[in-house]
Design an enzyme around this catalytic site. Structure first.
Site, PDB file in Angstrom:
ATOM      1  N   HIS A   4       4.424  19.664  15.285  1.00 42.20           N
ATOM      2  CA  HIS A   4       4.521  18.224  15.504  1.00 42.20           C
ATOM      3  C   HIS A   4       3.954  17.913  16.889  1.00 42.20           C
ATOM      4  O   HIS A   4       4.152  18.671  17.838  1.00 42.20           O
ATOM      5  CB  HIS A   4       5.980  17.781  15.403  1.00 42.20           C
ATOM      6  CG  HIS A   4       6.186  16.323  15.702  1.00 42.20           C
ATOM      7  ND1 HIS A   4       5.763  15.334  14.845  1.00 42.20           N
ATOM      8  CD2 HIS A   4       6.755  15.706  16.759  1.00 42.20           C
ATOM      9  CE1 HIS A   4       6.072  14.164  15.378  1.00 42.20           C
ATOM     10  NE2 HIS A   4       6.668  14.361  16.534  1.00 42.20           N
ATOM     11  N   CYS A  40       0.906  12.396  13.399  1.00 39.46           N
ATOM     12  CA  CYS A  40       1.433  12.427  14.764  1.00 39.46           C
ATOM     13  C   CYS A  40       0.329  12.781  15.755  1.00 39.46           C
ATOM     14  O   CYS A  40       0.369  12.356  16.911  1.00 39.46           O
ATOM     15  CB  CYS A  40       2.582  13.417  14.861  1.00 39.46           C
ATOM     16  SG  CYS A  40       2.138  15.093  14.402  1.00 39.46           S
TER      17      CYS A  40
END
Length: 1296
Positions: free
Chosen positions: A304, A49
């Site tokens: 994330h 990510c």
């Protein structure tokens, strides 16, 4: 570099839910098309990510994208030639070009970065290791610069992102200015201690740092130490300014990472003029606007990344967020009027039609999933569960199975129609069809302007790109990322002077090379063909056709006439075709069919096949009609089957009941009258055990209980009973503990209620009784409960007599003393009656008067359990029929009493424990007195203790006035009567060990004459993490230390360390140890049989030192007094022998790290100890577990660019973590005889070799175990560790 510092959090968005509706049958499912935003996401490889967020930022930096596209194949080469020898193919920029063109032009929801990461030289595991996005930004730019050497694009990174900072030091005496210039591609700004980006920049480029007092500056012109001022300024500003926020820090006190989550604001436009060296330009030269924010969600050990990006070229289709689309009250009135005029007639039996109408009539053309059920009820007056769930499943599953009609938006929280997306503007064309002059059209709805409370300005649309998910956001949403666990991590600004040409707006093909456009178009054509083939394959449904001539009505449902054939035919059909097409296909299959043909949805139930709704509209598709794969369709004339009228619908669903009747042994079966809803069971009668017979019968759920009685052919005065729900029935009607079964009599009012209203379901039992049945002893009526006692319930218990000797039983034991008899018993029989019958059968009445007996159960190991309470029945006492009870001498406890085991002094062992019966309301003190009286002891110096989980003496019962029931002491528990007063609350039990050294004779006391009960099993070897030794001699690995257990002490946690030492010296095993005062004794805390830390602070309490019960301590005798401070560290120092790979004998050194814990402080302390120069010493810490040495580098304090003194590196923190007992090696650098800087000895090399051999043996052993299918028998001490931290790198070829 960061390893798994930011482990990926699983994010579930629309990408994972869009294709979950049905299972792909025709191979791999093609990628879904782009979503409503018309922007393409990037697939996450497991931990990429951070890469996805940075790539999206670079893609939406038009100048970067166009500079990359300007490089043609003549400069970069072709990817097809990359494997040819001698070919110079610049793979990284080529793969980046292809990825960018795919993101711009290919109609897919998300693109893959697999080819790009392959060009980086990453293996498959790199895709799951997440790294820092700030680090990736620098490494990627470096890789691009190296890849583009010798091309026209070799300097485009420098042109777009390069800036300079000038650091100046001004002498306050002579005014001399010393300057040094620094280059940067991104600015790292501080977060800790500041509240905004402007404050951080002010501290960096406006405030000055003064060199004064003890921190003077040596001026080159004055040639002396003078007062000076240091400052920094921005000299050259790049077109794009990247700000990296230092949100992750390290706490040296706690030795752990942490994330700064406080509020830290940043502006959407910023003027950098106050921070620049030259300020005479126009304001526009210094003005920047924000266009990308990379956000990190999570903590420092997991999280994330996603990114907020402003769509500068207006490539995406922006729509207002869902909360802005809520209709106002006035608009609701208008919509209701419009609904009355324009709304077509709704097909309420078609869920697809109903849901489509509900969503289409919403002002935002989308509905929250949580509100869809309520809107459905408001629309048709019935809930989904009542009307559609039985045939179509849950509403969420229905939406997923129709994903070509419905789509989920807003991260799966809302549902919309694919044909009518929820937007105030018309959906943009696909990327491949977009033209240069495409503009969003105005809405046809005159009230559409009201849907946007605040219209966005052109070019200011923001999107959230979260891996494969792309959603619209407002500019105000960025302010939510100022603080918290989900907060901004990198900021990207562009100069406001940079304007985009008009032909670039709404044109994703702008400046894209022609060959990449052609590749994207070919990919779109290929993908469209894949989708069409996939849809054709996955629209084929398997239908089960049931033909009426093969069925007859029986048992309240349709049953196949032939037992060998199930009467169904399988048909594969395209669900996009109409019901009329299906009917025609069936006509062609059944050439002999005559008359009308009705198709009715059916379902197989326990009672048989039942019919529901008939499909009548031939013009609708099977898909719209709700016919899916594995659906059952009944083909008939719509009226009757074999002359019998068929009742359809959910209310007539048949219920398969078990009809139970008394069975007195007659051979003939009773005749049963026929009824429309009920026929004689096809299975006949199943004998439910002696006394009852069972029959499976089916009835329509809408018939009343009275109609059931008539259908069974029973007289009007007969009674119907339902199995009592509270009773547990065994296979033949016996309760869990044996005995009769219970039934509830249906009241007369229930005769008019239907089976559905009575909640009768498949498998429920129905007992049919005639009034004269109660004359038999088999049936007993008590109120509305009927008790059935059949011969099968009259069972037995086996009673075995235990001899007076306690059941030890030698070979000479008389056979009659082991007699066993069977006593007839039921579940309702009292255990006292069972005992009396057993005594009579065994003829024990002639025993001496007063002899008492009790009944005891036996567990699976043969151990006698506590006596059962004779006041209870067999069922209530939990005794199972047809089991064995032992008749033992002794009394049985009453219902209010407890039967306890106890022993005196030690944990009870088999055959050595004693028994006692006490009231469960008696206190601990009363129970203790009864036990002491039972064994003939007196006095008050006794207390009771429980047994712990391993059957050893455990914690004492502290509250002597509490009852046994309050302390949750139950029947059969074991207690230990322990000598001594009850220890006060808060006392600790601490095990004490004595350190013995072979060369220390003063500590070698003769333990043979000391009766301390310790064996060789209580001897263990101990080494510290640093291989510490006694003082003197030191604890060293060459003389392995031995620890001998000397006993345990019990002491209050409020006692001081001095009190603990004093009490330890009172142990009998330490009476011969000569210690003048407690200051001559050192206490170590043991952890996993290692000397871990020295307890220090004579007046500190044990609670403050965090000592707990069960702690192990080691006693070490000293030859001089010692009182270590909190920051004084006891080290073992070893001076290397010059010219040899060995060390002089180790010495102990106390290093005071309270003021300074830096390497210089330790070096100064060692230099004073050896009378050497500090700069001549080379230090290293020994790692005994790995047999390696970790060098402690020479480090001098420096002044940072931030005008603040850098915090000195601490040896007490990472990476060295110096603590008590660690070994530090020393080498002198200026000795001419030895220039070797290696600390490793021959013993270390041998230890490393042993470790390698052990690792190889474990590896081979693991392979052998895996090949044999056998894993390790026991895992000891294994904990899940984090992945090793690995450096992030990108491999680049040589193009110079």
């Amino acid at each position: 570099m960061f390893g798994n510092l930011f482990e990926e959090e699983e994010e579930e968005g629309f990408a994972s839910t869009s294709s979950r509706g049905r299972v792909a049958k025709g191979g791999e499912e093609p990628p879904p098309p782009r979503g409503r935003s018309n922007l393409c996401g990037i697939k996450n490889q497991g931990g990429t990510c951070y890469l996805n967020s940075l790539l999206q930022t670079l893609l939406f930096t038009p100048e970067f994208r166009e500079e990359l596209f300007n490089l043609g194949p003549e400069e970069l080469g072709c990817l097809e030639d990359k494997d040819k020898p001698g070919a110079k193919v610049r793979v990284i920029p080529l793969e980046l070009q292809r990825l960018f063109s795919s993101l711009l032009l290919v109609d897919q929801q998300c693109a893959s970065t697999a080819n790009l990461t392959d060009s980086f030289g990453w293996n498959s595991s790199e895709g799951t290791n997440q790294h820092d996005v700030q680090e990736l930004n620098r490494i990627l730019f470096s890789a691009l610069e190296h890849s583009l050497v010798g091309t026209t694009g070799s300097t485009f990174i420098h042109r777009l992102y390069h800036g300079t900072i000038v650091n100046s030091i001004v002498c306050k005496e002579c005014g001399n200015v010393s300057q040094r210039q620094e280059d940067f591609l991104d600015l790292t700004v501080c977060v800790c201690g500041v509240s905004s980006l402007e404050d951080a920049l002010w501290n960096m480029f406006v405030e000055e740092e003064l060199f004064e007092g003890n921190n003077l500056y040596r001026c080159a012109q004055c040639d002396r130490l003078v007062t000076a001022a240091k400052s920094a300024k921005l000299r050259k500003l790049p077109p794009f300014m990247t700000m990296s926020l230092l949100r992750f820090s390290f706490d040296f006190a706690k030795c752990e990472r942490y994330k700064e989550t406080g509020r830290y604001s940043f502006p959407f436009t910023i003027n950098l003029q106050p921070f620049c060296e030259q300020t005479d330009g126009e304001d526009s030269d210094y003005s920047y606007e924000l266009f990308s924010v990379i956000i990190h969600k999570g903590g420092c050990y997991g999280g994330h990344y996603h990114v907020y990006i402003r769509d500068i070229d207006q490539l995406g289709h922006w729509e207002p967020p869902e909360e802005d689309c809520k209709p106002k009250t006035q608009k609701k009135v208008k919509e209701e009027v419009k609904k009355e005029v324009c709304e077509p007639k709704l097909q309420e039996d078609d869920p697809l039609s109903v849901l489509t109408a509900i969503i289409a009539q919403e002002p935002s053309t989308s509905v929250l999933l949580d509100q869809l059920g309520q809107k459905l009820m408001d629309k048709i007056g019935s809930s989904w569960s009542k009307k559609f769930r039985k045939h179509y499943g849950p509403i969420g599953k229905f939406l997923q199975s129709h994903n070509d009609v419905f789509m989920l938006v807003s991260n799966g929280t809302r549902v919309a129609l694919k044909a009518n997306p929820p937007s105030p503007v018309t959906e943009s064309p696909s990327p491949a069809e977009q033209t240069t002059n495409s503009d969003p059209s105005t809405p046809s709805d005159p009230g559409a302007d009201e849907q946007q409370s605040k219209p966005e300005q052109e070019g200011s649309h923001w999107f959230d790109l979260n891996d494969s998910t792309v959603t619209s956001i407002r500019e105000s949403d960025i302010e939510k990322q100022f603080q918290g666990k989900e907060s901004a991590y990198m900021l990207f600004y562009r100069k406001t002077q940079l304007h985009r040409p008009s032909e670039a707006l709404n044109n994703p093909q702008y400046k894209v090379p022609l060959h990449l456009i052609q590749m994207a178009q070919e990919e779109n054509i290929k993908m469209q063909q894949m989708r069409e083939e996939f849809e054709a394959t996955n629209n084929t449904v398997e239908l089960r056709l049931h033909l009426a001539p093969s069925y007859r009505l029986e048992n309240g449902a349709l049953q196949p006439i032939s037992r060998e054939q199930n009467g169904s035919t399988t048909l594969s059909f395209d669900r996009r075709k109409t019901v009329g097409d299906l009917r025609l296909a069936i006509y062609q299959m059944q050439e002999l069919w005559e008359g009308d043909m009705a198709l009715t949805v059916a379902k197989s139930l326990p009672a048989g096949l039942h019919l529901y709704n008939t499909v009548t509209d031939d013009s609708v598709s099977l898909y719209s009609a709700g016919i899916h794969t594995n659906s059952d369709l009944f083909v008939w004339n719509g009226r009757e089957v074999c002359g019998a009228t068929i009742l359809t619908g959910a209310e007539w669903e048949p219920v398969l009941l078990t009809v139970v009747r008394p069975f007195l042994g007659e051979d003939e079966l009773p005749e049963v009258e026929d009824a429309v809803e009920c026929k004689e069971g096809r299975g006949g009668f199943e004998n439910g055990g002696p006394g009852l017979k069972r029959e499976a019968r089916g009835f329509a759920g809408a018939v009343t209980l009275g109609e059931v009685k008539v259908a069974l052919g029973e007289p009007k005065e007969s009674l119907l009973c339902q199995e009592h729900k509270g009773g547990k029935r065994g296979e033949h009607g016996a309760g869990e503990g044996g005995g009769a079964s219970g039934w509830r009599l249906f009241p007369p009012d229930d005769m008019q209620r239907t089976l559905k209203e009575l909640s009768l379901k498949d498998g429920d039992a129905l007992l049919v009784l005639e009034p004269q049945s109660f004359d038999s002893s088999m049936f007993t009526l008590n109120g509305d409960v009927v008790t059935v006692t059949t011969p099968s319930d009259c069972r037995w218990l086996q009673v075995e007599l235990q001899p007076q000797g306690g059941g030890g039983g030698g070979e000479g034991e008389k056979e009659e003393e082991r007699r066993k008899i069977k006593v007839p018993a039921t579940g309702n029989m009292l255990l006292g009656e069972v005992k009396l019958k057993a005594i009579e059968e065994l003829q024990l009445q002639e025993q001496p008067p007063g002899a008492q007996y009790c009944l005891r159960q036996v567990d699976c190991t043969g151990k006698l359990l506590p006596p059962v309470c004779e006041e209870l029945s067999v069922r209530d006492a939990g005794v199972r029929l047809m089991t064995t009870l032992t008749l033992c001498p002794g009394s049985a406890p009453k219902a209010s009493q407890l039967f306890l085991h106890f022993s005196v002094g030690i944990a009870p062992s088999a055959g050595m424990e004693m028994d006692i019966i006490v009231e469960n309301t008696c206190t601990v003190k009363e129970c203790l007195k009864s036990m002491l009286d039972a064994v003939g002891l007196d006095g008050t110096c006794w207390h009771l203790r429980r047994l712990d989980w391993c059957e050893e003496v455990g914690e004492p019962l502290m509250d002597e006035d509490a009852s046994l029931s309050e302390l949750k002491i139950s029947n059969g528990d074991s207690l230990v009567v322990t000598e001594g007063q009850l220890p006060p609350k808060g006392f600790l039990k601490i095990s004490v060990w004595l350190y013995l050294h072979p060369s220390n004779n003063s500590m070698e006391t003769d333990f043979n004459h000391t009766d301390n009960g310790h064996t060789e099993e209580q001897m263990l070897e101990a080494v510290t993490a640093g291989e510490t030794e006694s003082h003197p001699p030191p604890l060293c690995a060459s003389n392995m230390a031995e620890l001998r257990s000397v006993g345990q002490v019990e002491i209050s946690d409020e006692a001081t360390l001095e009190d603990l030492k004093t009490q330890v010296l009172t142990l009998p095993a330490l009476q011969d140890v000569c210690v003048p005062t407690t200051a001559f004794m050192r206490l170590w805390q043991l952890e996993e049989r290692r000397l871990a830390r020295i307890l220090r602070g004579q007046q500190l309490t044990l609670r403050k030192m965090k000592l707990t019960s069960g702690t192990d301590l080691c006693v070490q005798q000293l030859l001089k007094e010692e009182d270590l401070g909190p920051k004084e560290v006891l080290l073992n120092i070893k001076m290397a022998v010059p010219g040899e790979r060995c060390y002089y004998p180790p010495e102990e050194l106390v290093w005071d790290a309270s003021r300074d814990s830096s390497p210089r402080s330790l070096r100064t302390c060692l230099a004073a100890h050896y009378s050497l120069s500090p700069d001549s010493l080379l230090l290293a810490k020994h790692q005994p577990d790995k047999h390696t040495w970790e060098e402690i580098s020479n480090w001098s304090q420096q002044v940072s660019k931030k005008k603040k003194k850098k915090k000195a590196e601490s040896l007490l923190g990472a990476p060295f973590h110096l603590k008590d007992g660690d070994t530090v090696g020393i080498k002198v650098l200026n000795l001419l005889i030895d220039n070797n800087r290696d600390f490793v000895t021959v013993e270390d090399e041998q230890g490393q070799q042993r470790l390698r051999e052990q690792a190889e043996q474990r590896r081979k052993g693991g392979q052998a175990a895996n090949s044999d299918g056998v894993g390790p028998q026991k895992k000891t001490g294994l904990t899940k560790s984090r992945k090793p931290e690995v450096a992030l790198s990108i491999n680049v070829g040589v193009f110079r």
